[in-house]
Design an enzyme around this catalytic site. Structure first.
Site, PDB file in Angstrom:
ATOM      1  N   ASP A 167      -0.970 -12.102   5.430  1.00  0.00           N
ATOM      2  CA  ASP A 167      -0.679 -11.804   4.021  1.00  0.00           C
ATOM      3  C   ASP A 167       0.199 -12.871   3.383  1.00  0.00           C
ATOM      4  OD1 ASP A 167      -1.773  -9.570   5.071  1.00  0.00           O
ATOM      5  OD2 ASP A 167       0.066  -8.376   4.998  1.00  0.00           O
ATOM      6  N   SER A 168       1.311 -13.196   4.059  1.00  0.00           N
ATOM      7  CA  SER A 168       2.212 -14.157   3.434  1.00  0.00           C
ATOM      8  C   SER A 168       1.614 -15.559   3.486  1.00  0.00           C
ATOM      9  CB  SER A 168       3.596 -14.107   4.067  1.00  0.00           C
ATOM     10  OG  SER A 168       3.532 -14.508   5.403  1.00  0.00           O
ATOM     11  N   SER A 169       0.804 -15.854   4.510  1.00  0.00           N
ATOM     12  CA  SER A 169       0.190 -17.184   4.581  1.00  0.00           C
ATOM     13  C   SER A 169      -0.810 -17.366   3.440  1.00  0.00           C
ATOM     14  CB  SER A 169      -0.529 -17.375   5.911  1.00  0.00           C
ATOM     15  OG  SER A 169       0.379 -17.251   6.969  1.00  0.00           O
ATOM     16  N   LYS A 199      -6.150  -5.528   3.574  1.00  0.00           N
ATOM     17  CA  LYS A 199      -6.093  -6.614   4.549  1.00  0.00           C
ATOM     18  C   LYS A 199      -7.427  -7.354   4.712  1.00  0.00           C
ATOM     19  CE  LYS A 199      -3.075  -7.256   7.703  1.00  0.00           C
ATOM     20  NZ  LYS A 199      -1.760  -7.746   7.358  1.00  0.00           N
ATOM     21  N   GLY A 245      -5.854  12.801  -8.802  1.00  0.00           N
ATOM     22  CA  GLY A 245      -4.396  12.859  -8.764  1.00  0.00           C
ATOM     23  C   GLY A 245      -3.964  14.224  -8.281  1.00  0.00           C
ATOM     24  N   CYS A 263     -12.597  13.748 -10.189  1.00  0.00           N
ATOM     25  CA  CYS A 263     -11.740  14.867  -9.776  1.00  0.00           C
ATOM     26  C   CYS A 263     -10.747  15.215 -10.897  1.00  0.00           C
ATOM     27  CB  CYS A 263     -11.050  14.530  -8.462  1.00  0.00           C
ATOM     28  SG  CYS A 263     -10.319  15.967  -7.683  1.00  0.00           S
ATOM     29  N   TYR A 264      -9.462  14.911 -10.729  1.00  0.00           N
ATOM     30  CA  TYR A 264      -8.502  15.179 -11.807  1.00  0.00           C
ATOM     31  C   TYR A 264      -8.970  14.521 -13.105  1.00  0.00           C
ATOM     32  CZ  TYR A 264      -4.101  15.330 -14.406  1.00  0.00           C
ATOM     33  OH  TYR A 264      -3.145  15.556 -15.359  1.00  0.00           O
ATOM     34  N   HIS A 296     -15.399  12.864  -4.727  1.00  0.00           N
ATOM     35  CA  HIS A 296     -14.864  11.501  -4.663  1.00  0.00           C
ATOM     36  C   HIS A 296     -15.942  10.495  -4.224  1.00  0.00           C
ATOM     37  CE1 HIS A 296     -10.603  12.359  -5.391  1.00  0.00           C
ATOM     38  NE2 HIS A 296     -10.917  13.554  -4.910  1.00  0.00           N
ATOM     39  N   GLU A 301     -15.671   7.382  -4.139  1.00  0.00           N
ATOM     40  CA  GLU A 301     -15.067   6.166  -3.588  1.00  0.00           C
ATOM     41  C   GLU A 301     -14.831   6.221  -2.083  1.00  0.00           C
ATOM     42  OE1 GLU A 301     -13.681   8.438  -5.408  1.00  0.00           O
ATOM     43  OE2 GLU A 301     -11.534   8.698  -5.059  1.00  0.00           O
ATOM     44  N   GLY A 304       4.245 -16.004   8.494  1.00  0.00           N
ATOM     45  CA  GLY A 304       3.273 -16.504   9.465  1.00  0.00           C
ATOM     46  C   GLY A 304       2.143 -15.512   9.679  1.00  0.00           C
TER      47      GLY A 304
END
Ligand code: XMP
Length: 511
Positions: A225-227, A367, A54, A81-82, A167, A169, A222
């Protein structure tokens, strides 16, 4: 009982990346606020905790901290880290400010090759990004790794509490996944085996219990993501969801027909197509400033949703395909201090007094994870491999005022970009490719006539998650065909330019 690892978010840009790495290792993971109480954590049946990094300093007053009683729960814990500095400070060690920030690649030497660093080389390349560091580990802890400057890792094997200053990750820590794996499996005793199929089961169960017998409308653009969101809701609650595809007039040529075909023939669901072209254009009249445009488009969407909800007899919930990068760039994920880059319409543009409750089942995903999920749900590849298309559509690709005339020019130009770029071998690796209408005119000559007409910019980028991007080195012959077709075939354009900027410092869209 399902196994959960909780990531306590201290405002890191990387909190989600931590969660994602853990999921990639087959362990279910959720991000929670850093100030979650010991009771709440207990109720989640958490198997282990990871404390994120952070931007704050434990040396400042009022720094974000955590419920001290969590240390008494006996949970395995990894502070990053933090997170490590906080463990150091809360358990009686010493944290000091470094002279300047240490940022970028570093090599650490391992002092204790078991536990966290089991099976790893004696020296590791890691990514550091910190201002403070632990100078004296708390009682019971030993130094597990160091650099000439700092304690790079510390641990108390009896209490199973660990801290790393770097880090694990990020991809710049090549052995990071193995360190996380050691923590999850050897130290915390996780069993693993979690997959996207489990994600579907969990989301379906969660959606059903949230929705009950109410109705949900789902904004369907369309895009992927929304599909995927609509498909997930369809699986969970069937006809209790109405997917609303808003024809806002800012779409690519042929888009409405494609969507109609997709969701009535190929993957049928409860679909409602609303023609709101005039309403969007009317509300955009005279607006030039990009954020104002986004807000206007976002607001019009909501108005259309209200209208439709009423028409179908009411809906308590609005479902959206918001992804993690949309959130992090519009505001910080959990209220932390990361900066607003752009307000993505489905996040930043919502009214404060929204009459719907929100359902955003993908908001912790990236995504590429959403594509995996969509595949699992049986959505066709043609849909999953569609390039992302922003909610505000061509509204943010027409610089300056959006008018019917400008829209027609851009749609025609964009259609030619799509047709020609598909002939390029590397097309499937392109993240996005599109045309942008610039608010400038330039002089040209056609036949013997002087022209004074619009300039179109072409943008094509490679990206993994939309957070960073680089322009595509398109072959000259592809660029030449795009340019010549647009200039010859699209009335009102006499010049085409190619955008060669990366993100950062530019962004993918021009507005
Ligand atoms: P930028 O322009 O911020 O775009 O580099 C990153 C990715 O996000 C898409 N984008 C949006 N998507 N609503 C969306 O649904 C929006 O308001 C929005 N703005 C940008 C953009 O197309 C790219 O893929």
């Amino acid at each position: 009982m399902r196994e959960i690892v909780a990531v306590l978010d201290f405002g890191s840009q990387y909190a989600q990346l931590i969660a994602r790495r853990i999921r990639e290792l087959g362990v279910y993971c959720e991000i929670v606020m850093h100030d979650i109480s010991a009771e709440e954590l207990g109720a989640m049946h958490t198997k282990a905790l990871v404390l994120s990094g952070g931007p704050a300093s434990v040396l400042e007053e009022n720094h974000p901290d955590m419920d001290p009683r969590i240390f008494e729960m006996g949970l395995p814990m990894l502070g990053i880290c933090y997170g490590m500095q906080l463990i150091g400070a809360m358990l009686g060690g010493t944290v000091e400010s470094a002279h300047g920030r240490e940022y970028g690649p570093a090599a650490i030497d391992i002092d204790s090759p078991s536990g966290l660093f089991e099976g790893l080389p004696k020296r590791l390349d890691v990514w550091m990004s910190h201002g403070d560091h632990v100078t004296k580990a708390p009682k019971g802890f030993t130094t597990l790794a160091h650099t000439p400057q700092v304690i790079a890792a510390m641990g108390d094997a009896d209490r199973r509490i660990y801290g790393v200053q770097f880090h694990p990750e990020v991809v710049h820590t090549p052995k990071g996944a193995e360190i996380l794996k050691n923590f999850l499996f050897s130290i915390a005793g996780c069993a693993g085996g979690w997959t996207m199929a489990n994600f579907i089961e969990e989301s379906v169960a969660r959606i059903r219990s949230t929705v009950g017998t109410d109705h949900v409308i789902c904004g369907l653009s369309g895009g992927v993501d929304s599909s995927v969101t609509a498909a997930l809701l369809h699986k969970a609650i069937g006809s209790q969801m109405t997917a609303i595809f808003v024809d806002n007039g800012l779409l690519r040529a042929g888009e409405v027909d494609e969507i109609r075909h997709m969701f009535t023939q190929e993957y049928p669901l409860n679909l409602d197509i609303v023609n709101a072209r005039e309403q969007f254009l009317f509300n955009l009249k005279g607006i030039i400033e990009p954020e104002a445009k986004r807000k206007s488009i976002g607001k019009t969407y909501i108005d259309v949703f209200y209208g439709e909800a009423e028409r179908i007899g009411g809906a308590k919930f609005l479902a959206q395909g918001t992804l993690y990068p949309d959130i992090i760039e519009s505001r910080s994920a959990k209220g932390g201090p990361s900066a607003t880059i752009k307000s993505h319409h489905n996040v930043g543009g919502l009214p404060k007094d929204l009459k719907f409750e929100l359902i955003e089942p993908l908001k912790e995903l990236f995504k590429d994870e959403v594509r995996v999920l969509g595949r699992e749900l049986g959505l066709p590849e043609s849909l999953l491999n569609r390039q992302p298309f922003p909610g505000p559509g061509m509204g943010v690709r027409i610089l300056g005022e959006v008018t019917k005339e400008n829209l027609a020019i851009l749609q025609e130009a964009d259609k030619r970009v799509q047709e020609e770029i598909r002939t390029y071998d590397g097309y499937k690796d392109i993240w996005q490719s599109f045309a942008v209408l610039l608010p400038v005119k330039s002089v040209g000559v056609m036949g013997d006539e002087r022209t004074y007409a619009n300039v179109v910019a072409i943008r094509a980028v490679h990206s993994v998650d939309g957070m960073t991007a680089d322009w595509v080195k398109l072959p000259y012959d592809v660029l030449a065909r795009i340019s010549s077709r647009i200039i010859n075939e699209v009335k009102g354009v006499n010049r085409v330019v190619y955008d060669i900027s990366s993100k950062p410092p530019s962004t993918i869209e021009w507005e």
